[in-house]
Design an enzyme around this catalytic site. Structure first.
Site, PDB file in Angstrom:
ATOM      1  N   ALA A  46       4.253 -32.442 -11.295  1.00  0.00           N
ATOM      2  CA  ALA A  46       4.942 -33.240 -12.307  1.00  0.00           C
ATOM      3  C   ALA A  46       6.332 -33.627 -11.814  1.00  0.00           C
ATOM      4  CB  ALA A  46       5.066 -32.441 -13.602  1.00  0.00           C
ATOM      5  N   ALA A  70       4.320 -20.315 -16.445  1.00  0.00           N
ATOM      6  CA  ALA A  70       5.416 -20.964 -17.155  1.00  0.00           C
ATOM      7  C   ALA A  70       6.434 -21.347 -16.086  1.00  0.00           C
ATOM      8  CB  ALA A  70       6.030 -20.030 -18.191  1.00  0.00           C
ATOM      9  N   ASN A 127       1.764 -36.284 -18.433  1.00  0.00           N
ATOM     10  CA  ASN A 127       1.654 -34.917 -18.934  1.00  0.00           C
ATOM     11  C   ASN A 127       2.253 -34.862 -20.329  1.00  0.00           C
ATOM     12  OD1 ASN A 127       1.953 -32.246 -19.530  1.00  0.00           O
ATOM     13  ND2 ASN A 127       2.812 -31.674 -17.547  1.00  0.00           N
ATOM     14  N   CYS A 130       4.280 -31.596 -22.765  1.00  0.00           N
ATOM     15  CA  CYS A 130       5.684 -31.173 -22.763  1.00  0.00           C
ATOM     16  C   CYS A 130       6.253 -31.214 -24.173  1.00  0.00           C
ATOM     17  CB  CYS A 130       6.519 -32.115 -21.897  1.00  0.00           C
ATOM     18  SG  CYS A 130       5.808 -32.406 -20.290  1.00  0.00           S
ATOM     19  N   GLY A 243     -10.212 -27.586 -15.399  1.00  0.00           N
ATOM     20  CA  GLY A 243     -10.156 -26.355 -16.184  1.00  0.00           C
ATOM     21  C   GLY A 243     -11.124 -25.349 -15.605  1.00  0.00           C
ATOM     22  N   GLY A 265      -7.394 -26.766  -9.930  1.00  0.00           N
ATOM     23  CA  GLY A 265      -6.035 -26.225  -9.992  1.00  0.00           C
ATOM     24  C   GLY A 265      -5.938 -24.820  -9.445  1.00  0.00           C
TER      25      GLY A 265
HETATM   26  C1  LIG Z   1       0.983 -23.034 -11.621  1.00  0.00           C
HETATM   27  C2  LIG Z   1       0.519 -24.234 -12.370  1.00  0.00           C
HETATM   28  C3  LIG Z   1       1.344 -25.342 -12.502  1.00  0.00           C
HETATM   29  C4  LIG Z   1       0.934 -26.470 -13.202  1.00  0.00           C
HETATM   30  N1  LIG Z   1       1.748 -27.550 -13.287  1.00  0.00           N
HETATM   31  C5  LIG Z   1       1.323 -28.674 -13.910  1.00  0.00           C
HETATM   32  C6  LIG Z   1       2.122 -29.835 -13.933  1.00  0.00           C
HETATM   33  O1  LIG Z   1       3.205 -29.868 -13.343  1.00  0.00           O
HETATM   34  N2  LIG Z   1       1.668 -30.935 -14.614  1.00  0.00           N
HETATM   35  C7  LIG Z   1       0.448 -30.923 -15.244  1.00  0.00           C
HETATM   36  O2  LIG Z   1       0.069 -31.928 -15.849  1.00  0.00           O
HETATM   37  N3  LIG Z   1      -0.352 -29.841 -15.224  1.00  0.00           N
HETATM   38  C8  LIG Z   1       0.058 -28.722 -14.569  1.00  0.00           C
HETATM   39  N4  LIG Z   1      -0.766 -27.624 -14.530  1.00  0.00           N
HETATM   40  C9  LIG Z   1      -2.085 -27.691 -15.159  1.00  0.00           C
HETATM   41  C10 LIG Z   1      -3.173 -28.012 -14.135  1.00  0.00           C
HETATM   42  O3  LIG Z   1      -2.963 -29.262 -13.550  1.00  0.00           O
HETATM   43  C11 LIG Z   1      -4.569 -27.997 -14.785  1.00  0.00           C
HETATM   44  O4  LIG Z   1      -4.642 -28.969 -15.807  1.00  0.00           O
HETATM   45  C12 LIG Z   1      -4.901 -26.656 -15.407  1.00  0.00           C
HETATM   46  O5  LIG Z   1      -4.362 -25.605 -14.629  1.00  0.00           O
HETATM   47  C13 LIG Z   1      -6.402 -26.432 -15.572  1.00  0.00           C
HETATM   48  O6  LIG Z   1      -7.067 -26.453 -14.334  1.00  0.00           O
HETATM   49  P1  LIG Z   1      -7.408 -25.120 -13.488  1.00  0.00           P
HETATM   50  O7  LIG Z   1      -8.065 -24.164 -14.436  1.00  0.00           O
HETATM   51  O8  LIG Z   1      -8.312 -25.584 -12.394  1.00  0.00           O
HETATM   52  O9  LIG Z   1      -6.122 -24.584 -12.982  1.00  0.00           O
HETATM   53  C14 LIG Z   1      -0.349 -26.484 -13.818  1.00  0.00           C
HETATM   54  C15 LIG Z   1      -1.185 -25.371 -13.694  1.00  0.00           C
HETATM   55  C16 LIG Z   1      -0.780 -24.253 -12.986  1.00  0.00           C
HETATM   56  C17 LIG Z   1      -1.714 -23.083 -12.880  1.00  0.00           C
END
Ligand SMILES: Cc1cc2nc3c(=O)[nH]c(=O)nc-3n(C[C@H](O)[C@H](O)[C@H](O)COP(=O)(O)O)c2cc1C
Ligand SMILES: Cc1cc2nc3c(=O)[nH]c(=O)nc-3n(C[C@H](O)[C@H](O)[C@H](O)COP(=O)(O)OP(=O)(O)OC[C@H]3O[C@@H](n4cnc5c(N)ncnc54)[C@H](O)[C@@H]3O)c2cc1C
Ligand SMILES: Cc1cc2nc3c(=O)[nH]c(=O)nc-3n(C[C@H](O)[C@H](O)[C@H](O)COP(=O)(O)OP(=O)(O)OC[C@H]3O[C@@H](n4cnc5c(N)ncnc54)[C@H](O)[C@@H]3O)c2cc1C
Ligand SMILES: Cc1cc2nc3c(=O)[nH]c(=O)nc-3n(C[C@H](O)[C@H](O)[C@H](O)COP(=O)(O)O)c2cc1C
Ligand code: FES
Ligand code: FES
Lengths: 309, 258, 309, 258
Positions: A46, A70, A127, A130, A243, A265
Site C-alpha cells: 500500500a 498491524a 484499500n 483503512c 485469503g 499473501g
Molecule cells: C503483513 C501483511 C500486510 C498487509 N498489507 C496490506 C496492504 O498494505 N494493503 C492491502 O490492501 N492489504 C494488505 N494485506 C492484506 C493482504 O493483501 C490479503 O488481502 C490478506 O492477507 C488475505 O490474503 P492471505 O490470507 O493470502 O494473506 C496485508 C496482509 C498481511 C499479512
C-alpha cells in the site's frame, strides 16, 4: 495457446497468480528467490501520499492456521514509490497492481492520480479497509455510500482500471460490492483481512501493540470463498480472490467460487517460493480435473452454462 | 537463494527448558558469519504458519553441521523439541547481518555479554574471534542456577563469568553487576539478550565500540513484510527505520531505538 | 472457596465451562464419556416451536483448523424437548441454558414462554443468527433494531434471564450489543459461527448441500477474542465467550478479553472429554499465572483497576 | 467410554491408493461386532480438526490387534499413511451398529457385496459368518484391476467374484452384473459400498433379508451433532430420522432413504 492466461481490465496475465499487497514488499526481496517474471502480476505494498512509519511493534502474532498483522501501512510514500520502487520493477515484464491507501478521500485521489501514470502500473487497487478520519475512524469499506463516493472520485483521476479491495468485516458484502460497481469500479479484490486479536496470558494484554490486527491465512479461506461465491453472482466485474491461498487446489477453489485471478499473501512468509510453485503445479491439476483453459473455471461452482461440468 | 533442508543429526536437552539441536546439510556452507539466524519452518502442518527465527550457535564446516540452542517457549519450539534424528527441517538462511569481526584487531579484547537465549550466537562469535587472535571474555546472565548452559564451552575459549538473578550461581544480579564487580574492560563489546539488558549496556557505553543483537517478532524474515522494524536514533521525520531481519539483528550501539 | 466458580444472571456455575449449543445434543451421548455434573452449565441444542429435520446432507465439511456446519437447526421441537430431553437432564445438578431459534419473532416468544418454565432451565440463549422470514431471510442478528425488538419481546415472556447470542457477521458488533442490552438482555453469548463455504474441486459445487455454512473452531478464535474485547468494554452485562476454545489457556484468553464464562463447541467432536479435561487443567494454570479466583481474570486485558496485573 | 490409544504395529500398501494398517491396544477387546467403525484422530495438530471414520476390517482377539483398510483420499488419510510403526492413534470406538449375525442361521447362504472401500468391513463379517457355519459368497467391485485388494483373503473364506468397471479383471461392469451372470442366490445379503450400488441392490431386493452399510460425513461420530442423519422411508411428517453414526451405519433394506 497459454492455458493459464487470464484477462482482466488492465491486466493481461500469463497466469492468475499475483502476490498480495503488503506481503511482497515492492518485489526486491523475493527477486532473490525466483524470477519475478514468472508471476501473472504483482500487487505492491500500500502506498500513501506521505511516508509512514506505521504501528509500534509487535506488529504480527500467530494464530491457529493464521496470523494477525498491524503493520499500520508503513511505506516510503508516493514520491519514493514513484522514483525508487516502480522504476526498479520495470526490469520485469510483469504488470503491477498499485495498492493505494489513505485516511481521507483526497489522499486516495492524490495518490492514484500520480501512481496511475507510472509506466508499469496497469491497475490501481483501492484499500478501503483503512479508517476514515472524517467519519471518526470507521473504515471506508463498511459504509456503502462512502465506499462508492471514494470509488467515484478515484475513478475520475485514474489513468488505469481501478479494483476496489473489499473489507470482509461487514454485514452485507453484496451491498458494498454493488455500490462500488455502480460507482465505476473495474474490478474487485476480496478479501482483505478479518479483524482479530490475541491476548498474551502472561502480560494480560493484547500481543499486538495496536491491540487488534488483520487476520489472514488458511483460517479465513472459507470466509473468502463464501463472499466471492456470493458477490461474483451479482456483479459483472471480475474479482481478484485472496485469503489463505497456499496451493494450486486453493487457486482452483477460488476460481470455481467466482474469482478471475488470485493473490497469495501470508503463504509467501511460510514459503518464499509459494507463487512459482503454485504456478508450476497448476497445469497438472487442470489435466486431472479435465480443464483445458484455466479461465473455464471461473464461477464454475454456480454458472449454469458452465463448460466445465 | 538461502533456502533448503537441514537434517537433524542430534537433539539433546541442556536444561529443563533449553535444547541443543544439531543439523547437517549443504546450507551450512553459507553459515560463516556469527550472529546470523535461521528461519525455521517447524513442520509442514498448517496450524503453525509462521517460521521461527533461531540464531546460529556454532558451525562445524568440516562436518557440515550447524548447532542451534533454543528455549521451549510456546507451540513452535515445543514441537521442534519433539523432532527426532533423521527428520528434515525446511530452513531459510543464513539471514541478517551478524556481528562484525573486522572491527576487532588481533590482540585486542572483546567482551561478549549474553542473557538467556541471547547466549547462543556469542559462541560462534567467540570461536571466530579467538581464532583470529582476539582475547575473549564472556559474561553469561541467567535467571537461576538451573538455567545455566554452555558455561564449560565458553570457558574453554576464555574467562567466563556467570550472573544469576537469584544469586544461585556466580554473581547475584545482572551482567552489568559483573562488569563493575570484576572491573572488566574491553576494546569491543558484543551483546545479545533481552532488551532491558541491551538498554543498560547502551546507557553505560553510548560512545564505545558496542554491537547489540536485537529480537523482534517476525513475519517473512527477509525484509518484505515490515513486521520487525525499529526507529532510528535521532530521526526527526519519524519515518526512518531499520529492519531487524535484514538490517540487523546486529546494530552498532546508538543506531536504533531500543 | 471454589476458585473456579463464576456468577452470571441465572447461572451459578461451579466453573466457567459449558458445552456450546448444537455441539452437545441434549447431553445423553456425552454422558457415556463423563459425569455431566462436572460442567459449569450445559447449553442444549437450539429448540424451535415445531420439530425440524434440517438441511440435506452433507451438513459438515472440514476447513483448515475449523469446520463448516449447516445442520439447519434439526431438533425434536418444543414439546419433545419439554417432555423428553429436559426431564432426562434433571438427574444432573447442573444449570441448563436453553438455546432458542425461530424464523419469526412469534416463534421465539412462544418457545421461550414454555422452555423458561422448565425446572432446570436457568437461562435462555437467543440464537439471533437465524434468517428472519419476514425480512426476506436476513438474519435477525444483523439489524440492530430488529435484534432489539426480538430481545424485548422475548424478555417480556421469559421466566429466566435471557442471553442474546450475537452473530459475528456484522459490520459493527458494538452497535448490536448495545441495542440488545438496551432492550433488556441479561447477558450476551458471542460468537456464533462465521459464514463460510468450501467447494469440492471434482464436483465443482459447494461441499455442503446448503452451499454455505457456519465456520467454527480454532480458526475463528481471534475474531471472537477481538469482538469480546470490544463489546465487554462498552456493555454492563456479562458475556459467555466462545469460538475455537480447546484448552485451559484458551479459556483464560477469553476471560482476559472480557468473557465471564465460556462455551466449548467444535472441540467436543475432536475430543469428547475436552470439557472435563479443560476444567481439570484450570487450577494449575491459575497457579502458574498467579490468579487466586478465576473471576479475577474477567476483562483483565483492559480493566484499569484489574487486580490481576 | 469407548476411547483410547491404539499403537500402530504395521502399515503396508495394498494398491497404489489403499493402505492396510494394523494396530494394537486394549480397545480391541470391544471390537466384536463386524460393520462397526472407529473414529480416528489422525494427529494432534489443529489443522485437522475432525476425526475420520474408518471401518473395522478384521480383529485378532488373541493378539489384541485390529486391521483397517483405507483409501488415501484427502488430507487426513494422506497423513495417516505417513504414520510409522510404534506411533499412537487416538481412537473413539467401536462405534455404531454393525451387521446382524443372528439373522442368518447355520447352513444358510450369505451373499456379501462390497464396492471399493466398502469391501473392508465385510471381511470381519465373513469370518464370523463362516465360523458360525454360514456359507459365504463374496462379490467385490472395483474400478479396475489395479484397484483390486483382498481377493485372496476373501477366497480363503468362500467363493469370491470380482467385477471391475473397465473389465480389466473379473466381470466387466458392476456387482449386480455378477449376480445375474452367475445366477447367485442367498438367504441374507450384506453390503457396503457407494450409494448408487446400495440403491441398485435395494431396487433388486426390496423385500428380502438385506442389510446395507451407509456412509455419511460425520462430526462427532457419537450421535450428538446431527451431521449424519438420513430420512426414514415412508415418514409422512418429514422429521423422522436415523443417525448413520449411532443408528447405523448398517440398516435393513427399506428402512432409510438412500
Ligand atoms: C503483513 C501483511 C500486510 C498487509 N498489507 C496490506 C496492504 O498494505 N494493503 C492491502 O490492501 N492489504 C494488505 N494485506 C492484506 C493482504 O493483501 C490479503 O488481502 C490478506 O492477507 C488475505 O490474503 P492471505 O490470507 O493470502 O494473506 C496485508 C496482509 C498481511 C499479512
Ligand atoms: C533474530 C532472532 C534470533 C533468535 N534466536 C534465538 C535462539 O537462538 N534461541 C532461542 O531460544 N530463541 C531465539 N529467538 C527467539 C525465538 O524466535 C522465539 O522464542 C520463538 O520464535 C518462539 O516460538 P514459539 O512457537 O515457541 O512461541 P509462540 O509464542 O507460540 O510463538 C508465536 C509467534 O510469536 C513469535 N515469537 C514468540 N516469542 C518470540 C521472541 N522472543 N522473539 C521473536 N519472535 C517470537 C514466534 O516466532 C511465532 O511467530 C530469536 C529471535 C530472533 C528474532
Ligand atoms: C462409517 C464409515 C466407515 C468408513 N470406512 C472406511 C473404510 O473402511 N475405508 C476407507 O477407505 N474409507 C472409509 N470411510 C470413508 C472415510 O471416512 C473417508 O474416506 C475419509 O474420512 C476421508 O478423509 P480425508 O481426510 O482423506 O479426506 P478429506 O476430503 O480431506 O476429508 C475432509 C472431511 O470430509 C470427510 N469425508 C471425506 N470423504 C468422506 C467419505 N467418503 N465418507 C465420510 N466422510 C468423508 C472426512 O472425514 C473429513 O471430515 C468410511 C466412512 C464412514 C462414514
Ligand atoms: C455442528 C454445530 C451445530 C451448532 N448448532 C448451534 C445451535 O443450534 N444454536 C446455536 O446458537 N449455535 C450453534 N452452533 C454454534 C456453536 O454453539 C458456537 O457458537 C460456535 O460453534 C463457535 O464455537 P466453537 O468454535 O467452539 O465451535 C453450532 C455449531 C456447530 C459446530
Ligand atoms: S520479518 Fe518481514 S520485514 Fe523483517
Ligand atoms: S456424526 Fe454427529 S450425530 Fe452422527
Amino acid at each position: 495457446m497459454n492455458r493459464l492466461a487470464v484477462h482482466l481490465p488492465g491486466l493481461s496475465m500469463r497466469n492468475p497468480i499475483m502476490p498480495a499487497s503488503g506481503c511482497f514488499g515492492f518485489g526486491k526481496e523475493y527477486a532473490n528467490y525466483f524470477d519475478l517474471e514468472q508471476l501473472g502480476a504483482i500487487a505492491i505494498k500500500a502506498t500513501t501520499a506521505e511516508a509512514r512509519f506505521g504501528n509500534p511493534t509487535p506488529r504480527v502474532a500467530e494464530t491457529t492456521a493464521g496470523m494477525l498483522n498491524a503493520i499500520g501501512l508503513q511505506n516510503p510514500g508516493l514520491e519514493s514509490v514513484m522514483t525508487n520502487e516502480l522504476p526498479w520493477l520495470e526490469r520485469y515484464d510483469v504488470p503491477i497492481v498499485a495498492n493505494v491507501a489513505g485516511t481521507e478521500i483526497d489522499d486516495y485521489v492524490a495518490t492514484t492520480a500520480k501512481l496511475s501514470t507510472a509506466k508499469n502500473v496497469h491497475a490501481i487497487e483501492l484499500n478501503i479497509s483503512c479508517p476514515n478520519v472524517k467519519q471518526g475512524g470507521i473504515a471506508f469499506g463498511t459504509i456503502p455510500h462512502i465506499a462508492a463516493e471514494l470509488t467515484r472520485e478515484v475513478k475520475n483521476v485514474s489513468k488505469v482500471p481501478v479494483y476496489v479491495k473489499l473489507s470482509p468485516n461487514v454485514s452485507d458484502i453484496v451491498e458494498i460490492a454493488r455500490a462500488v460497481e455502480e460507482a465505476g469500479a473495474d474490478g474487485l479484490s476480496m478479501i482483505n483481512t478479518l479483524l482479530g486479536m490475541r491476548i498474551d496470558l502472561r502480560k494480560k494484554a493484547p500481543i499486538l501493540s495496536n491491540g487488534s490486527g488483520g487476520l489472514s491465512g488458511p483460517a479465513i479461506k472459507p470466509v473468502a470463498i463464501r463472499m466471492i461465491h456470493q458477490v461474483s453472482q451479482v456483479v459483472d466485474i471480475p474479482i481478484i480472490g485472496m485469503g489463505g491461498i497456499q496451493t494450486a487446489e486453493d487457486v482452483v477453489e477460488f476460481m470455481l467460487a467466482g474469482a478471475s485471478a488470485v493473490a497469495i499473501g501470508t503463504a509467501n512468509f511460510t514459503d518464499p517460493l509459494v507463487c512459482p510453485t503454485v504456478i508450476e503445479q497448476l497445469p497438472a491439476l487442470l489435466d486431472e480435473l479435465g480443464i483445458e483453459k484455466i479461465e473455464d473455471l471461473i464461477g464454475g461452482s454456480w454458472r449454469e452454462t458452465c463448460n466445465v461440468r | 537463494m538461502n533456502k533448503g533442508l537441514l537434517t537433524i543429526t542430534k537433539q539433546r536437552a541442556l536444561t529443563s527448558h533449553v535444547m541443543e539441536i544439531t543439523c547437517e546439510g549443504p546450507l551450512t556452507k553459507k553459515m560463516t558469519e556469527p550472529g546470523q539466524f535461521l528461519h525455521l519452518r517447524i513442520d509442514a502442518t498448517d496450524d503453525l504458519l509462521l517460521r521461527r527465527p533461531i540464531s546460529i550457535c556454532d558451525v562445524d564446516q568440516k562436518q557440515g553441521q550447524v548447532k542451534m540452542l533454543y528455549r521451549v517457549e510456546g507451540k513452535g519450539t515445543a514441537r521442534l523439541a519433539e523432532k527426532l534424528e533423521g527428520m528434515d527441517i525446511d530452513v531459510l538462511g543464513p539471514l541478517g547481518n551478524g556481528f562484525p569481526l573486522e572491527v576487532t584487531k588481533e590482540g585486542e579484547t572483546a567482551l561478549l555479554i549474553g542473557g538467556g537465549v541471547g547466549v547462543p550466537p556469542l559462541y560462534y562469535l567467540s570461536k571466530q574471534l579467538k581464532a583470529k587472535g582476539v582475547k575473549v571474555i564472556h559474561i553469561l546472565g541467567f535467571q537461576s542456577e538451573k538455567d545455566v548452559f554452555y558455561k564449560e564451552e565458553f570457558t574453554e575459549l576464555g574467562p567466563t563469568y556467570v550472573s544469576t538473578v537469584d544469586g544461585s550461581h556466580g554473581t547475584k544480579g545482572f551482567v552489568t553487576d559483573v562488569i563493575h564487580h570484576e572491573g572488566l574492560t574491553f576494546d569491543t563489546l558484543y551483546s545479545c539478550g533481552p532488551t532491558p539488558m541491551l538498554q543498560a549496556l547502551s546507557t553505560l557505553y553510548p560512545d564505545r565500540r558496542v554491537f547489540l543483537s536485537l529480537e523482534e517478532r517476525m513475519g517473512c524474515g527477509i525484509g518484505a513484510c515490515f513486521a520487525c522494524v525499529c526507529h532510528v536514533v535521532g530521526d526527526e521525520t519519524g519515518t526512518s527505520y531499520r529492519k531487524v531481519c535484514t538490517d540487523g539483528p546486529v546494530f552498532p550501539v546508538g543506531e536504533v531505538v531500543l
